[in-house]
Write a protein that holds these residues in place. Structure first.
Motif, PDB file in Angstrom:
ATOM      1  N   SER A 170      43.304  23.654   4.006  1.00 25.97           N
ATOM      2  CA  SER A 170      43.136  22.414   3.247  1.00 25.97           C
ATOM      3  C   SER A 170      44.350  21.521   3.399  1.00 25.97           C
ATOM      4  CB  SER A 170      42.897  22.719   1.763  1.00 25.97           C
ATOM      5  OG  SER A 170      44.034  23.338   1.195  1.00 25.97           O
ATOM      6  N   THR A 171      44.101  20.209   3.298  1.00 28.41           N
ATOM      7  CA  THR A 171      45.147  19.180   3.330  1.00 28.41           C
ATOM      8  C   THR A 171      44.944  18.326   2.088  1.00 28.41           C
ATOM      9  OG1 THR A 171      45.001  19.163   5.747  1.00 28.41           O
ATOM     10  CG2 THR A 171      46.195  17.350   4.702  1.00 28.41           C
ATOM     11  N   THR A 172      45.889  18.386   1.154  1.00 32.45           N
ATOM     12  CA  THR A 172      45.660  17.821  -0.173  1.00 32.45           C
ATOM     13  C   THR A 172      46.784  16.880  -0.583  1.00 32.45           C
ATOM     14  OG1 THR A 172      44.586  19.902  -0.805  1.00 32.45           O
ATOM     15  CG2 THR A 172      45.183  18.398  -2.582  1.00 32.45           C
ATOM     16  N   ALA A 173      46.413  15.752  -1.199  1.00 29.63           N
ATOM     17  CA  ALA A 173      47.396  14.840  -1.784  1.00 29.63           C
ATOM     18  C   ALA A 173      47.716  15.330  -3.198  1.00 29.63           C
ATOM     19  CB  ALA A 173      46.856  13.422  -1.812  1.00 29.63           C
ATOM     20  N   LYS A 174      48.887  15.921  -3.355  1.00 29.36           N
ATOM     21  CA  LYS A 174      49.285  16.454  -4.667  1.00 29.36           C
ATOM     22  C   LYS A 174      49.653  15.328  -5.624  1.00 29.36           C
ATOM     23  CE  LYS A 174      52.683  19.561  -6.785  1.00 29.36           C
ATOM     24  NZ  LYS A 174      53.858  20.444  -6.519  1.00 29.36           N
ATOM     25  N   ASP A 175      50.346  14.338  -5.103  1.00 28.29           N
ATOM     26  CA  ASP A 175      50.701  13.126  -5.836  1.00 28.29           C
ATOM     27  C   ASP A 175      50.929  12.044  -4.784  1.00 28.29           C
ATOM     28  OD1 ASP A 175      53.499  13.203  -4.967  1.00 28.29           O
ATOM     29  OD2 ASP A 175      53.804  14.770  -6.450  1.00 28.29           O
ATOM     30  N   PRO A 176      51.236  10.803  -5.170  1.00 32.47           N
ATOM     31  CA  PRO A 176      51.332   9.732  -4.167  1.00 32.47           C
ATOM     32  C   PRO A 176      52.306   9.981  -3.022  1.00 32.47           C
ATOM     33  CG  PRO A 176      51.183   8.784  -6.352  1.00 32.47           C
ATOM     34  CD  PRO A 176      51.314  10.261  -6.554  1.00 32.47           C
ATOM     35  N   SER A 177      53.304  10.825  -3.214  1.00 27.70           N
ATOM     36  CA  SER A 177      54.297  11.033  -2.164  1.00 27.70           C
ATOM     37  C   SER A 177      54.299  12.450  -1.601  1.00 27.70           C
ATOM     38  CB  SER A 177      55.701  10.711  -2.694  1.00 27.70           C
ATOM     39  OG  SER A 177      56.058  11.579  -3.752  1.00 27.70           O
ATOM     40  N   THR A 178      53.333  13.283  -1.999  1.00 21.02           N
ATOM     41  CA  THR A 178      53.364  14.692  -1.602  1.00 21.02           C
ATOM     42  C   THR A 178      52.029  15.134  -1.018  1.00 21.02           C
ATOM     43  OG1 THR A 178      54.870  15.112  -3.455  1.00 21.02           O
ATOM     44  CG2 THR A 178      53.908  17.033  -2.358  1.00 21.02           C
ATOM     45  N   VAL A 179      52.095  15.743   0.163  1.00 18.03           N
ATOM     46  CA  VAL A 179      50.918  16.321   0.813  1.00 18.03           C
ATOM     47  C   VAL A 179      51.147  17.819   0.956  1.00 18.03           C
ATOM     48  CG1 VAL A 179      49.437  16.328   2.866  1.00 18.03           C
ATOM     49  CG2 VAL A 179      50.518  14.196   2.100  1.00 18.03           C
TER      50      VAL A 179
END
Length: 535
Positions: A170-179
């Protein structure tokens, strides 16, 4: 493991398929001449060559003109293979990359990313983006944009997407600046894939209106593109790394290595990409530049599909034992190539205890006779391109195979495009000239693309043992384990002969004496945001 960035300032789909075929990036090379001399004479496998004066302070202004290897038809990373010879330099200038290869530390370091950290269990990588980075349309490069760009690339079957989908759960956006990248199994060299197309982030607005527009966060924007002819780029004053020194870049098409050298001599261009054995050697003596050596630059592709002669392993082995790469080298390339059957020759970091087979015509004849006793008629069709150089190679291959009892028909394609159709699309061949172009930097990426997966799209090879060895290489906990897996792959290739290794080779990106600041990344992708023309 944590990656940190060193200081700044260190020194149409068919068209894409054709370019990939020539350069070997999509594993079906047309077998270009590859330089340089014999493997024993290689003194530098990767790095800068040539004498230049002190660069002094960077100079602002001017345009660098680059005669590239394969001029792009489109700047869509999912359609144009994002490697050095096939558009990677051009696209990195427009999109930048999340990660780049750094020669000083011999590792992959963040670029668009601020950091990239591996979890203690080696199953998760967390990427933190730089603050304030924007695309050229003014929108922010945030985690959602990274995730959507990577999904777009995989959905479009971009180069190495099969490997990414195999290794990344999986490739997930944890928050606006973190993948967050969650892996299916450990891969300590995971950052390498983010230096290619997966790391060239396309702005969400690029696909609006149903027509692709190249919008990225790189140091340059597109001023004009004439597909497969000319690409002109303009510097971005708001680039996150600071306005580039150059006003622009111009990529042009020049046919033939010697014509490129002549143009560099006369000032018609400032940089050139060379692959010919003789011209690589000539240019190294005349111009500064960057050299890179690749393994398996010349290979024999065998169609192993049911109904083809190569479906019989005895036939494949007979071909391998019949053909001496040095004969191809002498007759086809005037002895200037790096001939050998080792996947990784002695100059390579990955040359281990296992070596390639030794040519043995008697053994080839014995194996072929066994296959004939079971009904095989000995016929083979060799597909190549109808050019003087390739004809010499074809005749050398035909003569050696016929000498042990094969009956080889030479079938010439009239152009690279025709060769692509025969080999890549129609798979209408028994044997063809190809290239895998595996460099010492992250070799597992190319090896996976060439040998693993459900079925090789060109040769049809699909072997569980080979797939397991590739998996072991990818998940190796250290370099010793990685070397052991590569040795295992060499042994499996010797036994199965899904392809034949014939030569390594070198490429050379040369430039004028007044060009400075070229920053090489992986696979001959040149980063040019800090390049300048000196006084």
């Amino acid at each position: 493991m944590k990656l940190t960035r060193p200081r700044l300032g260190r020194v149409v789909i068919a068209a894409a398929a054709c370019a990939a075929l020539l350069a070997g990036c999509a594993d079906a090379g047309a077998g270009d001449d590859v330089g340089t001399a014999s493997s024993s004479e290689v003194s530098q496998t990767r790095g800068f060559l040539g004498e230049q004066g002190e660069p002094g302070e960077p100079v602002q202004g001017g345009t660098v003109t680059f005669a590239s290897y394969a001029p792009v038809a489109t700047l869509d990373p999912a359609l144009t293979p994002p490697t050095g010879p096939t558009g990677g330099t051009e696209m990195a200038a427009v999109y930048d990359v999340l990660v780049q290869y750094d020669d000083e530390s011999e590792s992959f370091v963040p670029r668009l990313a601020e950091s990239l950290e591996e979890s203690d269990d080696h199953m998760t990588w967390t990427l933190t983006l730089r603050d304030g980075v924007t695309f050229s349309d003014g929108t922010p490069l945030n985690a959602d944009a990274v995730v959507s760009s990577i999904k777009r690339f995989n959905d479009g079957a971009g180069l190495y997407s099969e490997l990414y989908l195999e290794m990344v759960e999986s490739t997930t956006a944890k928050d606006p600046s973190t993948v967050v990248f969650t892996l299916t199994r450990p891969w300590r060299d995971f950052p390498a894939i983010l230096a290619y197309g997966h790391g060239m982030i396309v702005a969400p607005s690029s696909d609006k209106g149903g027509k692709f527009t190249p919008i990225g966060a790189g140091p340059f924007t597109v001023a004009r593109l004439q597909p497969q002819q000319t690409l002109e780029l303009t510097a971005r004053p708001d680039y996150w790394g600071g306005k580039p020194n150059l006003d622009g870049l111009k990529f042009v098409a020049i046919s033939g290595d010697q014509a490129k050298i002549d143009s560099l001599k006369t000032g018609g261009v400032d940089m050139i990409y060379l692959r010919g054995a003789d011209t690589v050697n000539a240019a190294k003596a005349q111009f500064p530049g960057f050299i890179e050596t690749a393994s398996m630059s010349l290979v024999g592709l065998i169609n192993v599909r049911e109904g083809r002669p190569g479906a019989d392993p005895r036939v494949r082995q007979a071909m391998a034992y019949a053909i001496d790469p040095e004969v191809i080298n002498q007759r086809g390339y005037d002895g200037q190539n790096m001939a050998g059957t080792d996947m990784f020759e002695p100059w390579s970091k990955w040359h281990g205890d296992a070596s390639g087979i030794e040519p043995d015509p008697a053994k080839a004849k014995e194996l072929l006779d066994q296959a004939k006793a079971d009904g095989y008629d000995g016929r083979l069709t060799y597909v190549g391109i109808n050019s003087p150089e390739r004809t010499k190679v074809a005749l050398a291959i035909q003569a050696q195979l016929n000498a042990v009892g094969f009956d080889v028909t030479l079938d010439y394609a009239s152009s690279v495009t025709d060769m692509v159709m025969r080999v890549n699309v129609d798979r209408d061949f028994d044997l063809a000239l190809g290239a895998y172009e595996v460099t010492d930097v992250a070799p597992e990426i190319r090896l996976f693309n060439s040998l693993a997966g459900k079925s090789d799209p060109i040769t049809g090879a699909n072997d569980p043992e080979m797939n397991q060895l590739i998996s072991d290489m990818l998940s190796a906990p250290d370099e010793a384990a990685k070397q052991a897996a590569i040795d295992g792959i060499q042994k499996a290739v010797n036994e199965q002969q899904p392809f034949m290794t014939w030569s390594a080779g070198q490429t050379y990106i040369a430039w004028a004496d007044d060009v400075f600041g070229v920053d090489p990344s992986v696979d001959q992708i040149m980063l040019l945001d800090k390049a300048f023309i000196g006084k």
